[in-house]
Design an enzyme around this catalytic site. Structure first.
Site, mmCIF file in Angstrom:
data_model
loop_
_atom_site.group_PDB
_atom_site.id
_atom_site.type_symbol
_atom_site.label_atom_id
_atom_site.label_comp_id
_atom_site.label_asym_id
_atom_site.label_seq_id
_atom_site.Cartn_x
_atom_site.Cartn_y
_atom_site.Cartn_z
ATOM 1 N N ASN A 158 56.058 24.816 40.636
ATOM 2 C CA ASN A 158 57.307 24.171 41.032
ATOM 3 C C ASN A 158 58.507 24.926 40.508
ATOM 4 O O ASN A 158 59.501 25.094 41.203
ATOM 5 C CB ASN A 158 57.353 22.738 40.501
ATOM 6 N N GLU A 212 34.788 49.748 37.591
ATOM 7 C CA GLU A 212 34.618 50.499 36.356
ATOM 8 C C GLU A 212 34.798 51.992 36.639
ATOM 9 O O GLU A 212 35.457 52.708 35.882
ATOM 10 C CB GLU A 212 33.223 50.202 35.805
ATOM 11 N N HIS A 232 32.748 46.871 32.167
ATOM 12 C CA HIS A 232 31.436 47.401 31.847
ATOM 13 C C HIS A 232 30.504 46.284 31.363
ATOM 14 O O HIS A 232 29.363 46.166 31.793
ATOM 15 C CB HIS A 232 31.588 48.492 30.796
#
Lengths: 657, 165
Positions: A391, A69, A47
């Site tokens: 990794n 929203e 919002h």
């Protein structure tokens, strides 16, 4: 697009914060789909983002956040359930938001086509939205005239009400002739508050003043320790009340569900709350400037001290000046500090995505998010840590089947932890995966001609492991056959060293790999030991020194042709500092002296004895870079200005061995 | 200190550019005045180990650490020991600002600021006095002097990797 840069800066800073909140909480929501606190936090963030985007006229971003929203609102109001599909949709949405903000930063506009995504979102909302009654088992199905409570509500009530309290659904009807409906309604609420408390009501208690009261009816879910007749009586005492209806509600809370609920609450993270603190946003550039000025002040203070004026007043004022400068420095350092969590928070999402796409089961544990570090260091750490974590997931942790075969738990663990140790911050990235095959690293190093065969023979296992940081020895090729990203570990090492930090690796086959990064608390000012080498003054950061001592020439022993000393059962290699600085040694050798000062420094996770000409004094130094023209001078990490206004170089002991 | 020659032919000024001239060895060299930030008396120079031999060291310029290069070494002229450098009073450091980076250039003496028009600078196609041609923009005569106009950018950054370290 706004032409006001200041607003844009603020927009970026705040949107970054909101995106972080979204990312944090969506992970939480995935683990705990019914945690409405989490959803509410997300809703608020979306919002706020929407509001900001709208003010700045970023229409795409406004629309995107608006739709997201909407969806969250539907879930919040129990019109939609949470499932993986929805979580994935929200994840994708957050990615788009991030992308747009990035685009605004780079191009000044948010024109990214998300119509496909929006359509998907819209479709999902339409498909999934159901009337309240279907999705949440309403407890008093029979009488729709009363306010109802959902299953979730009943848990909330159960958790909060006192033992003897009863729950009622009450409808209070106002006389249709009454002139002051709002006043009467507030009197009803007042009365209700005297008798017990209101869980919810229509109209809402808070805005009864400007609410329209439909059908002259006030409905509420009311909790009180009174019997029903008593309550009706009390309400009927209010003027202009036509009728009071009341129904007792039995909460259907099963034991089993109760247990679940408890478990959930326990795993609930406290970090999901979006906290508002009273703070001021300051441009990091201004802090840098402030730090530089304090540096200047410190240098001048040191010069003043060196003047050694013989006067009472001078002797009085100097300690004062000293104290003020110290405090000033300390304060600015504090201001620049930020919890490392602000950067760590991006990783759970990344690990989740990576483990999903590589079909690995990974437990990602973060520790020490509160550890504070200089802001500029935190900013630089993002990329190397991302690389190390990637990794760990891509090449460290094995596939579940392989783990099972090796007698390990199917789920691998990746740890990211930060903690302070003395004046250093340590960051560790650890996995319990397959570890690194040292011989393959060496083989690769030989192929790439990074080292000679002779050098290999002189290396111990630990040293061989560190070869992984050499350019061209990209880990993915070396350690596993999975093709991966091109960035090598040498870049990681370079970045860390650029921050005046150090990195080394420990790894055991089939047990896992651990990267240890140590960093200075702050870059700008450090305590240092000043030493003399070949007539020139050098500074060695105290953080790198474990001790200093005087040794006699007969204490020097020989191991494999190298000079060492034995210190409390530890064999420590000795190095002439002039050698590492390429200074021609005129007076043949230090060994001709009877006694010589040695500084034991920590270098690459080991201790090295550095022979210097003279130990001078300890001093707070302001670290200055040698500038771009002289960057990366071997064994020199920077310079500082000492009392007489001269430049003294700072020894970089990390690679001195 | 440099004497600024009064600019009489200001109407021709558009084509002419100002150059700072200075002595290194026996020759006069010039560099664009707008590249020079200031001229200072050499302070104590701290030598930096593990750097190229033309790096004399670093100095403290009002709190900033500035590297100093020995132009004589860089140009490949006769070497000079550091001791000589510090004793000679006429020697100067020309601090130049190049891409926001401050670098000190050690010279034997600073002469004056002169105007040279671009056409008057003749290109050189081969080594001159043993100086590599890419370090030189060209030569120009000014009165009785022959001025070697340096290409400072090329001189300091021969290629991207070429740094003092």
């Amino acid at each position: 697009m706004s032409d006001n840069n200041e607003y844009l800066e603020m927009f970026f800073a705040e949107s970054e914060e909101y995106i972080m909140v979204l990312n944090d909480n969506i992970l939480e929501l995935e683990n705990d789909p019914e945690n409405m606190d989490v959803l509410n936090a997300m809703f608020r963030a979306a919002h706020s983002l929407k509001g900001m985007a709208a003010t700045m006229r970023f229409d795409h971003l406004t629309e995107l956040t608006h739709k997201m929203e909407n969806m969250m609102d539907q879930i919040r109001n129990h019109k939609m359930g949470v499932n993986t599909e929805i979580i994935d949709l929200l994840f994708a949405g957050i990615d788009y938001v991030e992308e747009m903000v990035r685009k605004i930063k780079e191009d000044g506009n948010d024109e990214i086509d998300v119509s496909n995504y929006l359509a998907k979102l819209e479709k999902k909302i339409n498909e999934d939205t159901k009337p309240v009654a279907e999705d949440n088992k309403v407890i008093n199905e029979d009488d729709s005239n009363y306010l109802s409570i959902t299953e979730d509500d009943s848990y909330t009530i159960q958790d909060n009400k006192k033992e003897l309290d009863s729950v009622y659904s009450v409808n209070v009807e106002l006389s249709s002739e009454t002139q002051f409906k709002q006043v009467r309604a507030s009197m009803i609420f007042k009365k209700a508050s005297e008798l017990g408390y209101i869980f919810k009501s229509v109209p809402n208690k808070e805005n009864v003043e400007d609410a329209n009261i439909d059908d002259d009816l006030v409905k509420m879910i009311f909790i009180a320790n009174h019997d029903p007749d008593n309550i009706i009586n009390e309400f009927e005492k209010i003027t202009d009340i036509e009728n009071v209806e009341l129904k007792k509600i039995e909460l259907k809370v099963t034991e089993e569900k109760d247990k679940n609920k408890n478990k959930k609450t326990k795993s609930k993270s406290t970090s999901s709350k979006f906290e508002v603190s009273s703070s001021v946003r300051v441009d990091i550039g201004k802090l840098d400037k402030l730090m530089n000025m304090i540096g200047e002040l410190l240098i001048n203070k040191t010069r003043l001290e060196a003047l050694n004026i013989q006067s009472e007043g001078f002797k009085d004022v100097l300690p004062q000046l000293d104290r003020v400068t110290m405090e000033l420095h300390h304060t600015v350092m504090q201001i620049r500090m930020e919890p490392i969590g602000v950067m760590f928070n991006r990783f759970p999402r990344m690990i989740r995505d990576l483990s999903k796409s590589s079909n690995k089961e990974i437990d990602f544990v973060m520790e020490g998010k509160q550890t504070e570090l200089d802001r500029s260091i935190i900013d630089e750490l993002g990329d190397p840590l991302t690389h190390l974590l990637r990794n760990a997931v891509d090449h460290g942790i094995e596939k579940p089947e392989e783990r099972a075969k090796n007698g390990k738990e199917k789920t691998g663990t990746v740890n990211l932890r930060a903690y302070q140790k003395g004046s250093e911050i340590i960051i560790e990235v650890e996995d319990d995966g397959g570890g690194i095959n040292v011989e393959r690293v060496v083989q690769k190093a030989r192929e790439k001609e990074v080292i000679t065969q002779k050098e290999v023979e002189e290396m111990d296992r630990d040293k061989k492991l560190q070869l992984i940081f050499e350019p061209g020895l990209s880990t993915n090729e070396t350690v596993s056959n999975v093709s991966g990203r091109g960035v090598g570990m040498d870049v990681v090492k370079k970045t860390i060293e650029g921050l005046d930090g150090e990195i080394y690796i420990r790894s055991e086959e089939n047990k896992g790999t651990k990267f240890v990064i140590s960093l200075p608390l702050t870059l700008a000012i450090q305590d240092a030991l000043m030493v003399k080498i070949n007539g020139e003054i050098f500074a060695i950061p105290l953080s790198a020194i474990s001790e200093t001592l005087m040794i006699k020439s007969e204490e020097i022993k020989q191991v494999k042709g190298y000079d060492v000393i034995v210190l409390r059962d530890n064999t420590i290699p000795l190095i002439d500092s002039r050698e590492s600085l390429n200074i021609e040694i005129e007076d043949s050798s230090y060994k001709e002296k009877d006694e010589m000062p040695v500084v034991i420094v920590k270098s690459g996770g080991k201790e090295i004895g550095l022979i210097v000409e003279e130990l001078l004094y300890q001093q707070e130094i302001v670290i200055k870079s040698l500038g771009d023209y002289l960057d990366n001078v071997k064994n020199i990490s920077g310079a500082t200005i000492i009392g007489d206004g001269e430049v003294a170089l700072i020894l970089d002991v990390r690679d001195i061995a | 200190m440099a004497k600024t020659k009064s600019i009489k032919n200001s109407e021709n000024n558009v084509e002419k550019k100002q150059y700072l001239t200075f002595k290194v060895g026996k020759e006069i060299y010039g560099l664009r005045l707008n590249q020079a930030k200031e001229i200072i008396k050499p302070p104590k120079i701290t030598s930096v180990p593990n750097t190229k031999d033309y790096i004399l060291g670093v100095i403290n310029l009002r709190g900033q650490v500035v590297p100093v290069i020995n132009l004589k070494n860089k140009l490949g002229l006769t070497e000079e020991s550091k001791l000589d450098i510090e004793q000679d009073k006429s020697k100067k450091i020309v601090v130049i600002n190049i891409n926001g980076m401050l670098i000190g250039v050690y010279v034997d003496g600073v002469n004056e600021v002169i105007n040279i028009s671009v056409e008057d600078i003749e290109g050189v196609s081969e080594k001159r006095n043993g100086i590599r041609e890419e370090f030189i923009k060209g030569v120009s005569t000014y009165g009785d002097y022959l001025i070697i106009v340096l290409d400072i950018d090329n001189l300091l950054f021969e290629n991207k990797e070429e740094k003092g370290a």
